[in-house]
Design a protein around this motif. Structure first.
Motif, PDB file in Angstrom:
ATOM      1  N   THR A  72     139.739  24.661 -75.224  1.00  0.00           N
ATOM      2  CA  THR A  72     140.061  24.167 -76.396  1.00  0.00           C
ATOM      3  C   THR A  72     140.331  25.435 -77.111  1.00  0.00           C
ATOM      4  OG1 THR A  72     140.611  22.404 -77.904  1.00  0.00           O
ATOM      5  CG2 THR A  72     138.237  23.500 -77.878  1.00  0.00           C
ATOM      6  N   THR A  73     141.406  25.029 -77.955  1.00  0.00           N
ATOM      7  CA  THR A  73     141.897  25.864 -78.972  1.00  0.00           C
ATOM      8  C   THR A  73     141.239  25.472 -80.338  1.00  0.00           C
ATOM      9  OG1 THR A  73     144.354  24.887 -79.280  1.00  0.00           O
ATOM     10  CG2 THR A  73     144.077  27.295 -77.387  1.00  0.00           C
ATOM     11  N   LYS A  74     141.467  24.235 -80.453  1.00  0.00           N
ATOM     12  CA  LYS A  74     140.784  23.933 -81.948  1.00  0.00           C
ATOM     13  C   LYS A  74     139.472  23.772 -82.060  1.00  0.00           C
ATOM     14  CE  LYS A  74     144.823  20.583 -81.943  1.00  0.00           C
ATOM     15  NZ  LYS A  74     145.237  19.328 -81.595  1.00  0.00           N
ATOM     16  N   PRO A  75     138.562  24.112 -83.045  1.00  0.00           N
ATOM     17  CA  PRO A  75     137.567  24.796 -83.461  1.00  0.00           C
ATOM     18  C   PRO A  75     136.618  23.296 -83.459  1.00  0.00           C
ATOM     19  CG  PRO A  75     138.791  26.271 -84.865  1.00  0.00           C
ATOM     20  CD  PRO A  75     139.823  25.429 -83.726  1.00  0.00           C
ATOM     21  N   SER A  76     137.467  22.408 -84.284  1.00  0.00           N
ATOM     22  CA  SER A  76     137.142  20.880 -84.366  1.00  0.00           C
ATOM     23  C   SER A  76     137.132  20.018 -83.477  1.00  0.00           C
ATOM     24  CB  SER A  76     137.298  20.421 -85.462  1.00  0.00           C
ATOM     25  OG  SER A  76     139.386  20.467 -85.152  1.00  0.00           O
TER      26      SER A  76
END
Length: 166
Positions: free
Chosen positions: A144-148
């Motif tokens: 994923t590229t989203k930290p959340s």
């Protein structure tokens, strides 16, 4: 374009034939100098027009080749993202078409981030469907590229050919 090129080539042939005729007449002193000069000018103009027609034809062919979409492998078009006539610049986020190779079907699964570190390419997995379990292998770990994000993407390839409704 091709007709224009053939017409220009025919004009060159006629102009060259007329120039040869005028040169033969001039060698015997039977034609005025300005008629010979006019034949030379027509031959040069015809050759120039033929070169321009060839350039336009080559450009049109190049544009046609760029306008043709070819898949890198035989398969089934799963989705077209654009209408005929659209000007497109293919990017990973906006593909022109999506093609699937029915012999190499992959499935995408969402894996919890905590478990993603334990997944490795080549690892075996079992995919469950309405048709029952099927052996698969981890092909790619997209993550994923989203930290959340709570999950990351993992792609699996079936070990044996399967038939799925697409």
């Amino acid at each position: 374009m091709q007709l224009e090129q053939k017409s220009a080539t025919a004009r060159v042939d006629r102009a060259k034939a007329e120039l040869a005729r005028q040169e033969a007449l001039d060698a015997r002193g039977l034609t005025p100098r300005r008629t010979l000069d006019a034949s030379r000018l027509e031959a040069a103009a015809a050759e120039s027009a033929a070169a321009q027609a060839k350039g336009r034809f080559d450009a049109a062919q190049s544009n046609q080749e760029r306008a043709t979409i070819r898949a890198r492998f035989p398969g089934k078009v799963m989705r077209g993202g654009h209408a005929v006539g659209d000007l497109v610049q293919p990017t990973p986020d906006d593909p022109v078409i999506r093609v699937a190779d029915p012999t190499q079907i992959q499935i995408s699964v969402q894996v919890p981030i905590a478990a993603l570190a334990r997944v490795t390419p080549g690892q075996t997995a079992t995919a469950m469907s309405e048709a029952g379990p099927a052996a698969a292998t981890v092909t790619n770990i997209i993550g994923t590229t989203k930290p959340s994000a709570l999950t990351g993407e993992v792609r699996l390839t079936f070990a044996e050919p399967v038939t799925l409704a697409v």
